[in-house]
Design an enzyme around this catalytic site. Structure first.
Site, PDB file in Angstrom:
ATOM      1  N   SER A 188       0.804  -1.223   0.000  1.00  0.00           N
ATOM      2  CA  SER A 188       0.000   0.000   0.000  1.00  0.00           C
ATOM      3  C   SER A 188       0.838   1.275   0.000  1.00  0.00           C
ATOM      4  CB  SER A 188      -0.933   0.013   1.211  1.00  0.00           C
ATOM      5  OG  SER A 188      -0.192  -0.106   2.420  1.00  0.00           O
TER       6      SER A 188
ATOM      7  N   HIS B 276       0.209   5.570   6.370  1.00  0.00           N
ATOM      8  CA  HIS B 276       0.242   5.777   4.919  1.00  0.00           C
ATOM      9  C   HIS B 276       0.489   7.241   4.552  1.00  0.00           C
ATOM     10  CE1 HIS B 276      -2.043   1.960   5.304  1.00  0.00           C
ATOM     11  NE2 HIS B 276      -1.296   1.648   4.264  1.00  0.00           N
TER      12      HIS B 276
ATOM     13  N   ASN C 188       4.160  -5.057   5.870  1.00  0.00           N
ATOM     14  CA  ASN C 188       3.067  -5.843   6.446  1.00  0.00           C
ATOM     15  C   ASN C 188       3.583  -7.084   7.176  1.00  0.00           C
ATOM     16  OD1 ASN C 188       0.726  -4.280   5.644  1.00  0.00           O
ATOM     17  ND2 ASN C 188       1.237  -4.845   3.557  1.00  0.00           N
TER      18      ASN C 188
ATOM     19  N   GLY D 278      -1.871  -4.239   1.220  1.00  0.00           N
ATOM     20  CA  GLY D 278      -2.018  -5.384   2.106  1.00  0.00           C
ATOM     21  C   GLY D 278      -1.064  -6.524   1.835  1.00  0.00           C
TER      22      GLY D 278
ATOM     23  N   ASP E  77      -4.228   7.263   9.898  1.00  0.00           N
ATOM     24  CA  ASP E  77      -3.880   5.946  10.426  1.00  0.00           C
ATOM     25  C   ASP E  77      -2.443   5.888  10.937  1.00  0.00           C
ATOM     26  OD1 ASP E  77      -2.312   5.838   8.121  1.00  0.00           O
ATOM     27  OD2 ASP E  77      -3.614   4.428   7.085  1.00  0.00           O
TER      28      ASP E  77
END
Length: 226
Positions: free
Chosen positions: A45, A194, A110, A82, A191
């Protein structure tokens, strides 16, 4: 009269030479030398452009920046939000087509967030890099860092994956993909992970010299596509 004959003979030879040259050019495969260098951003991402318009995502902004510096390139968005390194390895062959000359590999964030085994992440990245090199694709490995709350031992082992792999596989390294991005509402989404459009611009600014090295190295062995 003889002078006129000589003049016309020379003119005829020049015309014939020009026509031959044109015929040679016409016979060359279209785009044999004019194709842009194709770079794939192969990641998660962070490079896919999570919650951003396509034109603000990392691949698009990188392409714009490179073209502004005079490079004839096309940057493909081959990133999937993801993705772990396991998922990236599984989709590698069908995600990158034959047109790809170089790849920026940005994976591992991730894995670290999920606390996956460091050996698994390293093995997957090693397999990705080797498979790309076997296909003649030049690689720039973009490093990642583990969250500090994963513990010092895990973080140190994870962070070392990228420089160690770059050395052992002889590929280019950009040590940390998110280098220089301050954690602020202007550069990082709510968040806390990002990048915003402004954050992407900072990523592009930081990685640009490394991508130019990638272009240079890729161009050394690049053959025309006919």
């Amino acid at each position: 009269m003889r002078q006129f004959d000589t003049f016309f003979a020379r003119a005829a030879r020049r015309v014939a030479t020009a026509l031959f040259a044109l015929a040679c050019v016409a016979g060359m495969p279209q785009g044999a030398q004019a194709d842009p260098l194709v770079i794939a951003a192969f990641g998660d991402s962070l490079s896919a452009g999570y919650r951003l318009p396509p034109e603000d995502a990392f691949p698009a902004r990188l392409e714009t920046a490179l073209k502004a510096r005079g490079h004839d390139v096309k940057v493909l968005n081959a990133s999937v939000s993801g993705d772990t390194t396991t998922a990236g390895l599984a989709r590698l062959d069908w995600s990158l087509g034959e047109e790809v000359d170089a790849a920026i590999v940005e994976l591992g964030a991730n894995d670290a967030l999920r606390g996956l085994p460091v050996d698994t992440t390293r093995d997957n990245l090693e397999a990705i890099v080797r498979r790309l090199r076997e296909r003649g694709i030049t690689v720039l490995l973009a490093g990642m860092k583990a969250p500090r709350n994963m513990g010092e031992e895990y973080a140190d082992a994870f962070d070392a994956i990228y420089p160690d792999l770059a050395r052992s596989e002889d590929v280019l390294l950009y040590p940390y993909f998110l280098e220089g991005i301050p954690v602020s509402p202007e550069t990082v989404m709510a968040d806390g992970m990002h990048p915003t459009a402004a954050g992407v611009e900072l990523i592009v600014e930081g990685i640009l010299p490394s991508v130019e090295k990638l272009i240079s190295r890729s161009g050394e062995d690049r053959a025309p596509r006919g």
